[in-house]
Design a protein around this motif. Structure first.
Motif, short mmCIF file in Angstrom:
data_model
loop_
_atom_site.label_atom_id
_atom_site.label_comp_id
_atom_site.label_asym_id
_atom_site.label_seq_id
_atom_site.Cartn_x
_atom_site.Cartn_y
_atom_site.Cartn_z
N ASP A 30 22.65 77.02 71.36
CA ASP A 30 22.47 76.71 72.79
C ASP A 30 21.68 77.82 73.47
N VAL A 31 22.03 79.06 73.16
CA VAL A 31 21.36 80.20 73.79
C VAL A 31 19.89 80.26 73.36
N ASP A 32 19.65 80.08 72.08
CA ASP A 32 18.27 80.10 71.58
C ASP A 32 17.44 78.99 72.21
N ARG A 33 18.05 77.81 72.34
CA ARG A 33 17.34 76.68 72.94
C ARG A 33 16.98 76.99 74.40
N THR A 66 16.60 89.26 69.79
CA THR A 66 18.05 89.43 69.85
C THR A 66 18.35 90.92 69.90
N ALA A 67 18.60 91.40 71.09
CA ALA A 67 18.84 92.83 71.30
C ALA A 67 19.26 93.03 72.74
N LEU A 123 4.90 87.23 76.98
CA LEU A 123 6.17 86.92 77.64
C LEU A 123 7.30 87.24 76.68
N VAL A 124 8.29 88.02 77.14
CA VAL A 124 9.37 88.47 76.28
C VAL A 124 10.71 88.10 76.90
N HIS A 125 11.57 87.53 76.07
CA HIS A 125 12.95 87.26 76.48
C HIS A 125 13.88 87.89 75.47
#
Length: 289
Positions: free
Chosen positions: A54-57, A85-86, A35-37
């Motif tokens: 907040d975004v990472d969480r 992060t990309a 699974l990739v985000h």
């Protein structure tokens, strides 16, 4: 062991449906699921006040919830997660490099047939040589009315070598133990429009000749996959339109994407483009020379 299946996850209903489809595919292939985000940082100004933490969480939560759900459905499936992060399209294309299959979610067209193919999905499809499957919420394998034994439809072109497309389609049909239907559309040569007295027998002769060529193209694969029930549909007219019609009731539609390198970048051909936007089933795009 065959390469793993990778799926893009962003917490949306479309990506959850894609993740369930990808998990089922990984089980069929007996390979792990990744699974990739991807987070494109900094975020667009439309999201004021959101910090990096907040975004990472939120990204970690989307991945962990998806993994937890899929573990509950497929307890023996090996699942890993990655948060990058990309730019999403670049990240997904890079992640697909060592995968056997990349699965992406795509929005449906409401009551209409087809997909809304976003810029991320379209950019990813043309940026990787790994087969890519686009899935809508309606294609959820655990949803109501899903027929796991539905046929696979594959578009073939007698004028191009499409071994990668055919081996993908035959392998999928073998895994699913379902029928495979090859579709080919042909058109009369443009010169015939200038012939004042056209003999209809010529059209029938050309049709028979094209059918024999499709038979010859499929023959080696019939021998290699003797348990796959294969049929073919050869007709005069638009291949894209016929594949779209054939997608109704299909479990998967497989189309080729010829690898074209140009100053303007890679792109999809007319048939693949039509199928991606109008098919009523998940669509696999397979690149070929």
């Amino acid at each position: 062991m065959e390469h793993h299946v990778t799926v893009g996850v962003d917490g949306s209903p479309e990506s959850r449906a894609a993740a369930r489809w990808a998990a089922r595919e990984a089980v069929l292939r007996q390979v792990p699921l990744r699974l990739v985000h991807a987070v494109d940082w900094p975020l667009d100004p439309v999201f004021p006040g959101l910090g990096r933490q907040d975004v990472d969480r939120w990204a970690d939560q989307a991945l962990s919830e998806a993994a937890r759900e899929l573990h509950g459905r497929h307890r023996n499936l090996e699942i890993t997660t990655r948060c990058l992060t990309a730019r999403p399209a670049a990240a997904l294309a890079a992640e697909a490099a060592d995968a056997g299959l990349l699965v992406l979610g795509s929005r449906g067209l409401g009551g209409l047939v087809g997909f809304i193919v976003g810029s991320v999905a379209m950019s990813t499809v043309v940026a990787t040589d790994t087969p890519v499957v686009l899935v809508r919420v309606a294609d959820d394998p655990d949803g109501p009315g899903t027929d796991s034994g539905a046929e696979i439809v594959v578009g073939v072109d007698i004028h191009e070598a499409c071994d990668r497309v055919l081996v993908f389609a035959f392998e999928e049909a073998a895994r699913r133990d379902c029928p495979l239907r090859a579709v080919h559309g042909w058109e009369m040569p443009a010169a015939y429009s200038y012939v004042p007295f056209f003999d209809p027998d010529n059209e029938r002769d050309i049709g028979r000749s094209v059918t024999h060529m499709v038979d010859d193209m499929l023959l080696p694969w019939r021998h290699k996959f003797p348990d796959v029930n294969v049929s073919h549909d050869v007709f005069m007219g638009s291949a894209g339109g016929h594949l779209v019609r054939a997608s109704r009731g299909a479990g998967l539609v497989v189309v080729g994407r010829r690898v074209r390198r140009s100053p303007l970048g890679a792109h999809l051909g007319a048939v693949a483009h039509a199928v991606l936007h109008h098919a009523a089933a998940p669509v696999a795009v397979v690149s070929h020379d």
